[in-house]
Motif scaffolding. Structure first.
Motif, PDB file in Angstrom:
ATOM      1  N   ALA A  34     -47.419  44.073  -0.056  1.00 39.92           N
ATOM      2  CA  ALA A  34     -46.778  45.533   0.076  1.00 39.92           C
ATOM      3  C   ALA A  34     -45.990  46.336   1.091  1.00 39.92           C
ATOM      4  CB  ALA A  34     -47.657  46.256  -0.138  1.00 39.92           C
ATOM      5  N   GLN A  35     -46.400  45.834   2.278  1.00 41.10           N
ATOM      6  CA  GLN A  35     -45.076  46.290   3.124  1.00 41.10           C
ATOM      7  C   GLN A  35     -43.457  45.711   3.277  1.00 41.10           C
ATOM      8  OE1 GLN A  35     -46.772  45.249   6.577  1.00 41.10           O
ATOM      9  NE2 GLN A  35     -48.201  47.496   6.802  1.00 41.10           N
ATOM     10  N   ASP A  36     -43.273  44.448   2.840  1.00 35.11           N
ATOM     11  CA  ASP A  36     -42.515  43.678   2.903  1.00 35.11           C
ATOM     12  C   ASP A  36     -42.051  44.846   1.013  1.00 35.11           C
ATOM     13  OD1 ASP A  36     -42.409  42.310   4.621  1.00 35.11           O
ATOM     14  OD2 ASP A  36     -43.371  40.244   3.045  1.00 35.11           O
ATOM     15  N   PHE A  37     -42.431  45.359   0.181  1.00 33.49           N
ATOM     16  CA  PHE A  37     -42.223  46.094  -0.662  1.00 33.49           C
ATOM     17  C   PHE A  37     -41.584  47.346  -0.432  1.00 33.49           C
ATOM     18  CE2 PHE A  37     -42.438  48.264  -4.366  1.00 33.49           C
ATOM     19  CZ  PHE A  37     -41.511  47.689  -5.302  1.00 33.49           C
ATOM     20  N   GLU A  38     -42.000  47.558   0.521  1.00 33.50           N
ATOM     21  CA  GLU A  38     -42.200  49.359   1.283  1.00 33.50           C
ATOM     22  C   GLU A  38     -40.530  49.148   1.965  1.00 33.50           C
ATOM     23  OE1 GLU A  38     -43.574  53.626   2.015  1.00 33.50           O
ATOM     24  OE2 GLU A  38     -44.367  51.314   3.093  1.00 33.50           O
ATOM     25  N   ALA A  39     -40.105  48.103   2.258  1.00 33.83           N
ATOM     26  CA  ALA A  39     -39.367  47.623   3.390  1.00 33.83           C
ATOM     27  C   ALA A  39     -37.769  47.434   2.567  1.00 33.83           C
ATOM     28  CB  ALA A  39     -39.118  46.822   4.475  1.00 33.83           C
ATOM     29  N   SER A  40     -38.190  46.557   1.749  1.00 31.79           N
ATOM     30  CA  SER A  40     -37.387  46.754   0.596  1.00 31.79           C
ATOM     31  C   SER A  40     -37.135  47.938  -0.087  1.00 31.79           C
ATOM     32  CB  SER A  40     -37.030  45.447  -0.545  1.00 31.79           C
ATOM     33  OG  SER A  40     -37.434  44.040  -0.090  1.00 31.79           O
ATOM     34  N   LEU A  42     -36.896  51.044   1.106  1.00 28.87           N
ATOM     35  CA  LEU A  42     -36.423  51.743   1.045  1.00 28.87           C
ATOM     36  C   LEU A  42     -35.012  51.139   1.892  1.00 28.87           C
ATOM     37  CD1 LEU A  42     -39.019  52.770   3.994  1.00 28.87           C
ATOM     38  CD2 LEU A  42     -38.210  54.201   2.554  1.00 28.87           C
ATOM     39  N   SER A  43     -34.814  50.208   2.211  1.00 31.70           N
ATOM     40  CA  SER A  43     -33.417  49.434   2.387  1.00 31.70           C
ATOM     41  C   SER A  43     -32.518  49.494   1.245  1.00 31.70           C
ATOM     42  CB  SER A  43     -33.406  48.287   2.806  1.00 31.70           C
ATOM     43  OG  SER A  43     -32.670  47.247   3.023  1.00 31.70           O
ATOM     44  N   VAL A  44     -32.901  49.734  -0.238  1.00 24.39           N
ATOM     45  CA  VAL A  44     -32.316  50.232  -0.768  1.00 24.39           C
ATOM     46  C   VAL A  44     -31.537  51.610  -1.137  1.00 24.39           C
ATOM     47  CG1 VAL A  44     -31.681  50.117  -3.831  1.00 24.39           C
ATOM     48  CG2 VAL A  44     -32.655  48.037  -2.434  1.00 24.39           C
ATOM     49  N   MET A  45     -32.700  52.209  -0.920  1.00 20.53           N
ATOM     50  CA  MET A  45     -32.529  53.880  -0.767  1.00 20.53           C
ATOM     51  C   MET A  45     -31.517  54.031   0.598  1.00 20.53           C
ATOM     52  SD  MET A  45     -34.268  54.550  -3.193  1.00 20.53           S
ATOM     53  CE  MET A  45     -33.580  56.434  -3.823  1.00 20.53           C
ATOM     54  N   PHE A  71     -27.583  45.454   6.837  1.00 23.76           N
ATOM     55  CA  PHE A  71     -28.156  44.545   8.289  1.00 23.76           C
ATOM     56  C   PHE A  71     -28.944  45.889   8.717  1.00 23.76           C
ATOM     57  CE2 PHE A  71     -25.505  40.753   7.682  1.00 23.76           C
ATOM     58  CZ  PHE A  71     -26.763  39.881   7.669  1.00 23.76           C
ATOM     59  N   LEU A  72     -27.975  46.960   8.672  1.00 28.54           N
ATOM     60  CA  LEU A  72     -28.364  48.090   9.261  1.00 28.54           C
ATOM     61  C   LEU A  72     -29.666  49.000   9.030  1.00 28.54           C
ATOM     62  CD1 LEU A  72     -28.514  50.529  11.797  1.00 28.54           C
ATOM     63  CD2 LEU A  72     -26.583  51.973  10.821  1.00 28.54           C
ATOM     64  N   SER A  73     -29.177  49.213   7.201  1.00 34.95           N
ATOM     65  CA  SER A  73     -30.429  49.444   6.501  1.00 34.95           C
ATOM     66  C   SER A  73     -31.492  48.623   6.143  1.00 34.95           C
ATOM     67  CB  SER A  73     -29.713  49.753   4.687  1.00 34.95           C
ATOM     68  OG  SER A  73     -28.411  50.648   5.077  1.00 34.95           O
ATOM     69  N   ASP A  74     -31.612  47.797   6.620  1.00 35.55           N
ATOM     70  CA  ASP A  74     -32.759  46.818   6.938  1.00 35.55           C
ATOM     71  C   ASP A  74     -33.685  46.939   7.707  1.00 35.55           C
ATOM     72  OD1 ASP A  74     -32.370  45.163   4.681  1.00 35.55           O
ATOM     73  OD2 ASP A  74     -31.362  43.865   4.672  1.00 35.55           O
ATOM     74  N   ALA A  75     -32.906  46.812   9.262  1.00 38.64           N
ATOM     75  CA  ALA A  75     -33.777  47.028  10.073  1.00 38.64           C
ATOM     76  C   ALA A  75     -34.042  48.761   9.784  1.00 38.64           C
ATOM     77  CB  ALA A  75     -32.506  47.269  11.217  1.00 38.64           C
ATOM     78  N   MET A  76     -33.896  49.587   9.502  1.00 39.75           N
ATOM     79  CA  MET A  76     -34.724  50.766   9.552  1.00 39.75           C
ATOM     80  C   MET A  76     -34.938  50.957   8.540  1.00 39.75           C
ATOM     81  SD  MET A  76     -30.850  53.518   9.634  1.00 39.75           S
ATOM     82  CE  MET A  76     -30.311  53.314   8.809  1.00 39.75           C
ATOM     83  N   ALA A  77     -35.166  50.603   7.871  1.00 38.72           N
ATOM     84  CA  ALA A  77     -35.983  50.414   6.742  1.00 38.72           C
ATOM     85  C   ALA A  77     -37.540  49.300   7.363  1.00 38.72           C
ATOM     86  CB  ALA A  77     -35.509  49.779   5.082  1.00 38.72           C
ATOM     87  N   LYS A  78     -37.075  48.370   7.787  1.00 36.40           N
ATOM     88  CA  LYS A  78     -38.095  47.869   8.748  1.00 36.40           C
ATOM     89  C   LYS A  78     -39.440  48.868   9.628  1.00 36.40           C
ATOM     90  CE  LYS A  78     -36.914  43.570   7.130  1.00 36.40           C
ATOM     91  NZ  LYS A  78     -36.177  42.251   8.214  1.00 36.40           N
ATOM     92  N   GLN A  79     -38.363  48.950  10.506  1.00 38.34           N
ATOM     93  CA  GLN A  79     -38.756  50.622  11.434  1.00 38.34           C
ATOM     94  C   GLN A  79     -39.489  51.467  10.928  1.00 38.34           C
ATOM     95  OE1 GLN A  79     -38.682  49.517  14.324  1.00 38.34           O
ATOM     96  NE2 GLN A  79     -39.937  51.570  14.638  1.00 38.34           N
ATOM     97  N   MET A  80     -39.222  51.864   9.539  1.00 42.04           N
ATOM     98  CA  MET A  80     -40.300  52.953   9.417  1.00 42.04           C
ATOM     99  C   MET A  80     -41.170  52.117   8.383  1.00 42.04           C
ATOM    100  SD  MET A  80     -36.874  54.817   7.084  1.00 42.04           S
ATOM    101  CE  MET A  80     -37.393  55.950   6.078  1.00 42.04           C
TER     102      MET A  80
END
Length: 103
Positions: A34-40, A42-45, A71-80
């Protein structure tokens, strides 16, 4: 006060059984998924949000900036998500648990 009457103490509630190791592992996997899904999500958004953002010369990154923007979007999403996210993972995990019969 009638001292002969039995006291009306509540009966102890049935103790819930401790979850098995398999159930704990399944719950952990569901939470991670579920967290991976949310990170994905948020990364797209974030990617869409920053799609047209660019810097003018001499501060633009050129082709490299475009290559690494995702990569920046992915990193920000994971941190969020690590900091609580937007609540999407909680809803997704709840539904996944319900589908597994674990509520």
């Amino acid at each position: 006060m009638d001292l002969a009457a039995p006291s009306a103490l509540p009966l102890p509630a049935a103790q819930p059984t401790a979850p098995s190791a398999e159930e704990l592992a399944k719950r952990g996997q569901i939470a991670k998924t579920a967290q991976d899904f949310e990170a994905s999500f948020l990364s797209v958004m974030l990617g869409e949000m920053f799609k047209d953002v660019g810097a003018e010369a001499p501060f633009n990154g050129g082709v490299g900036e475009q290559a690494f923007k995702s990569f920046l979007s992915d990193a920000m999403a994971k941190q969020m998500v690590r900091n609580g996210g937007v609540g999407l993972s909680n809803r997704v995990a709840k539904e996944m648990l319900k589908l597994q019969g674990l509520s």
